[in-house]
Design an enzyme around this catalytic site. Structure first.
Site, short mmCIF file in Angstrom:
data_model
loop_
_atom_site.label_atom_id
_atom_site.label_comp_id
_atom_site.label_asym_id
_atom_site.label_seq_id
_atom_site.Cartn_x
_atom_site.Cartn_y
_atom_site.Cartn_z
N GLU A 119 0.88 -1.17 0.00
CA GLU A 119 0.00 0.00 0.00
C GLU A 119 0.92 1.22 0.00
O GLU A 119 1.74 1.36 0.91
CB GLU A 119 -0.88 -0.01 1.26
CG GLU A 119 -1.76 1.22 1.40
CD GLU A 119 -2.64 1.18 2.65
OE1 GLU A 119 -2.42 0.31 3.53
OE2 GLU A 119 -3.53 2.04 2.76
N GLU A 161 -8.73 10.65 4.98
CA GLU A 161 -8.98 9.84 6.18
C GLU A 161 -9.22 10.79 7.35
O GLU A 161 -8.26 11.30 7.94
CB GLU A 161 -7.76 8.97 6.50
CG GLU A 161 -7.52 7.85 5.51
CD GLU A 161 -6.31 7.00 5.88
OE1 GLU A 161 -6.43 5.78 5.93
OE2 GLU A 161 -5.23 7.56 6.13
#
Ligand code: NAG
Ligand code: NAG
Length: 244
Positions: free
Chosen positions: A140, A225
């Protein structure tokens, strides 16, 4: 992101004065080459809400927004409101020649002391295709254009003041579930008008961090986020493409 649901969620959308607003926790909407998703995977750790709007797509460009307000558990990510590029994927890293991207965004509203990042979330794996954050994921790659309120990526900082794409980054690394996370965090301030070749980041990881060039690009996502606070995030324009 730390974890996310891998199930596909059928879009539920309501039309408010011509714009499509997503209000449900896992609502998604596909338009053009992008899919916008609410992805409120961590919302059970908080109290609040988030709504996302897709304004327009044109070729590789998209404009969208998300408004959020979250309280409780300030160290927990509540959601990853994001867009996924549906076609810029499936190539081996060794095949990529350039991957130009541009992202212009701002907070229209922002409460005091918000804790949130604004980030790319890019996924590599051994297979040509794979859903992000699943057993198909090897790496990621996050690129944080903003990280407010003292939040930190997964793992530890392993390199400071790295110059890539005309900007300076601190690189973080650590494991998450069955994949490795590399996070390039802007070393100071925020980048609200970003343009770069994502391949510069990929080549750095191949040449310096042991990422195999046989890995496949499985997904490019970008979004935010939120941990706590309230904000109205407006993406005036985002684009990405991958050339082989
Ligand atoms: C999201 O939409 C719901 C329902 O319309 C509303 O009650 C809520 O206040 C909205 N949240 C934000 C952050 O705008
Ligand atoms: C988000 O907030 C902006 C103002 O900052 C407002 O214009 C817009 O309608 C809001 N969108 C949603 C979906 O609530």
């Amino acid at each position: 992101m730390r974890f996310s649901l891998s199930v596909a969620v059928v879009a539920f959308a309501s039309l408010v004065s011509g714009q499509t607003v997503l209000t449900g926790a896992f609502d998604c909407l596909t338009e053009g080459v992008y899919t916008l998703c609410q992805n409120q995977w961590g919302a059970s750790a908080g109290v609040g809400s988030q709504n996302s709007t897709l304004f327009s797509t044109s070729g590789n460009e998209i404009s969208w927004a998300t408004n959020w307000t979250w309280a409780n558990n300030p160290n927990n990510v509540k959601t990853y409101a994001n867009i996924l590029h549906n076609t810029a994927k499936g190539m081996q890293l060794s095949q990529i020649t350039t991957a130009p991207t541009a992202w212009t965004w701002t907070y229209l509203e922002e409460s005091q002391g918000i804790r949130a990042d604004v980030s790319y979330d890019i996924w590599f794996g051994e297979a040509q295709s794979g859903t992000p954050a699943t057993s198909a994921s090897s790496y990621e790659i996050m690129i944080w254009l903003s990280g407010l309120g003292g939040i930190q990526p997964v793992g530890h900082q392993i390199v400071s003041d790295l110059s890539i794409a005309g900007q300076t980054w601190n690189l973080w690394n650590g494991p998450n579930a069955n994949w490795q996370v590399f996070s390039f965090v802007v070393s100071s301030g925020e980048i609200r008008d970003f343009s770069a070749d994502l391949n510069d980041f990929f080549q750095y990881l191949i040449e310096n961090q042991g990422v195999a060039s046989t890995q496949f690009l499985q997904a490019i996502q970008t979004g935010t986020e939120p941990f706590v606070g309230s904000a109205d995030l407006f993406i005036e324009s985002f684009s990405a493409e991958v050339n082989v």
